[in-house]
Design an enzyme around this catalytic site. Structure first.
Site, mmCIF file in Angstrom:
data_model
loop_
_atom_site.group_PDB
_atom_site.id
_atom_site.type_symbol
_atom_site.label_atom_id
_atom_site.label_comp_id
_atom_site.label_asym_id
_atom_site.label_seq_id
_atom_site.Cartn_x
_atom_site.Cartn_y
_atom_site.Cartn_z
ATOM 1 N N GLY A 12 94.044 3.000 28.829
ATOM 2 C CA GLY A 12 94.800 3.643 27.745
ATOM 3 C C GLY A 12 95.844 2.765 27.086
ATOM 4 O O GLY A 12 96.606 3.230 26.249
ATOM 5 N N LYS B 27 80.565 7.052 37.822
ATOM 6 C CA LYS B 27 81.549 6.019 37.513
ATOM 7 C C LYS B 27 82.636 6.159 38.565
ATOM 8 O O LYS B 27 83.378 7.133 38.578
ATOM 9 C CB LYS B 27 82.124 6.250 36.110
ATOM 10 C CG LYS B 27 83.344 5.427 35.782
ATOM 11 C CD LYS B 27 83.640 5.533 34.293
ATOM 12 C CE LYS B 27 85.120 5.629 33.965
ATOM 13 N NZ LYS B 27 85.945 4.506 34.388
ATOM 14 N N ASN C 163 87.666 5.098 25.888
ATOM 15 C CA ASN C 163 87.998 6.477 25.547
ATOM 16 C C ASN C 163 89.138 6.521 24.534
ATOM 17 O O ASN C 163 88.971 6.896 23.379
ATOM 18 C CB ASN C 163 88.373 7.250 26.819
ATOM 19 C CG ASN C 163 88.567 8.737 26.564
ATOM 20 O OD1 ASN C 163 87.799 9.564 27.029
ATOM 21 N ND2 ASN C 163 89.573 9.118 25.813
ATOM 22 N N THR C 164 90.315 6.081 24.965
ATOM 23 C CA THR C 164 91.517 6.233 24.148
ATOM 24 C C THR C 164 91.431 5.529 22.798
ATOM 25 O O THR C 164 91.916 6.048 21.797
ATOM 26 C CB THR C 164 92.741 5.723 24.933
ATOM 27 O OG1 THR C 164 92.683 6.283 26.247
ATOM 28 C CG2 THR C 164 94.038 6.145 24.294
ATOM 29 N N ALA D 228 87.985 0.041 30.093
ATOM 30 C CA ALA D 228 89.426 0.280 29.960
ATOM 31 C C ALA D 228 90.191 -0.852 29.299
ATOM 32 O O ALA D 228 89.981 -2.023 29.585
ATOM 33 C CB ALA D 228 90.073 0.564 31.311
ATOM 34 N N GLY D 229 91.103 -0.447 28.399
ATOM 35 C CA GLY D 229 92.056 -1.388 27.819
ATOM 36 C C GLY D 229 91.756 -1.847 26.405
ATOM 37 O O GLY D 229 92.581 -2.481 25.767
#
Lengths: 77, 264
Positions: B166, B105, B215-216, B193-194
């Site tokens: 995040g 990645k 992830n977050t 992301a986001g």
């Protein structure tokens, strides 16, 4: 002889190989990777790679992360 | 089982010839404990997780973080933390050497506050890595032209951001994702992301994304296990809705019941 491991200066006695350095540092040899002066050294070549004065060695492993969590700590320098 | 359901259950996410039943890829950072991470991974049904490459601490013997990951998971090393193409390439090479995987990645960050990608450096790194045989999955701004350049460079999939890393803001520019899907029907698009909650993931999938990487949203949820399950369901629901083909939006009402035969 002085070399730099992950940016830190280290005095080594004699002229050890990369494999000997890794043993000295008590690092688990599995799942780490090593760069010598910005070139990856394959695991099979660790024992035949002799270190020289001022060599710069990067030893990395894996940590938790997804999308850039650790933005302030670049992995290689 | 309806036709659409059958189609979905047979359908795989394919990246460079590798098949995945789950369209969810998740991170391994920010969890409160390894146990919590492991249960969230299990609940999510994800088959691929991303990990970061960092210098080994020399002052203590560190156990391998990888031992906490289920061995059945495909590990996707990332170049998080890199600010130049050169560092990203070096990081990818180190990851390949350690993990014996050609997947990467690719992430080249352009700015610390927004963590927005440096698209120019990303493209440069992608070209080098593809030439070296890597399967490159680049994180980039949700821009069609950049997407085309990355695909031309030989990237196996493209990973446009939904919002800053995040941030949990969800898909900020649905039009861009829709355009990308329509203009690049054969590309593997993974929104990276986001995403903040399940509906964000569903929206990304409804817009035609082939998968979502997060992830977050899971790790920082109060109950990551529950959120991981929610994400799994949202991704399945969003994919199904995309395949089903949604009704057109109208400004005015359109009665569902027949207009004839109403008592007077």
């Amino acid at each position: 002889m002085k070399v730099f491991v992950n940016g830190e200066g280290r005095e080594l006695s004699g002229t050890p190989s990369l494999a000997e350095l890794i043993t000295q540092l008590e690092l688990p040899a599995a799942r780490i990777a090593v760069e010598l002066n910005r070139e990856v050294v394959r695991r099979d070549d660790w024992s035949s790679t002799m270190l020289n004065e001022d060599d710069r060695i990067e030893i990395v492993h894996f940590v938790g992360g997804g999308v850039d969590v650790y933005s302030n700590s670049s992995c290689v320098e | 089982m309806s036709t659409a359901t059958a189609r979905v259950s047979n359908e795989k996410l394919i990246i460079a010839g590798r098949e995945f039943s789950s369209r969810l890829i998740i991170g391994t950072g920010k969890y409160r404990s390894y146990d919590q991470m492991r249960s969230a991974h299990e609940a999510s049904g994800a088959e691929m997780v991303t990990v970061a490459v960092r210098r080994v601490p020399l002052d203590r013997s560190s156990e391998s973080f990888l031992d906490y990951l289920s061995p059945s998971l495909q590990i996707l090393p990332n170049t998080a933390g890199c600010y130049t193409a050169e560092d990203a390439v070096r990081t990818a090479r180190l990851a390949r050497e350690a993990l014996q995987t050609d997947l990467v990645k690719l992430e080249v960050i352009g700015d610390q506050t927004t963590l927005f990608p440096d698209n120019e450096q990303t493209l440069e790194a992608a070209r080098v890595l593809v030439k070296e045989g890597f399967v490159v999955l680049p994180y980039f701004s949700d821009d069609l032209i950049m997407a085309k350049k990355l695909l031309d460079a030989g990237c196996a999939a493209i990973m446009p951001l939904a919002a800053p890393i995040g941030s949990g803001l969800g898909v900020q520019n649905p039009a861009n994702l829709r355009i990308m899907r329509e203009q690049l029907p054969d590309a593997t698009i993974i929104v990276d992301a986001g995403v903040g909650t399940a509906s964000d993931a569903a929206i990304a999938m409804e817009l035609g994304a082939d998968g979502v990487l997060m992830n977050t949203a899971i790790a920082e949820a109060e109950d990551p296990g529950k959120m991981a399950t929610a994400m799994k369901l949202a991704i399945e629901a969003g994919r199904l809705a995309y395949l089903a083909g949604r009704m057109p939006k109208r400004l005015y009402a359109s009665a569902s019941s027949p207009l004839q035969g109403v008592i007077k």
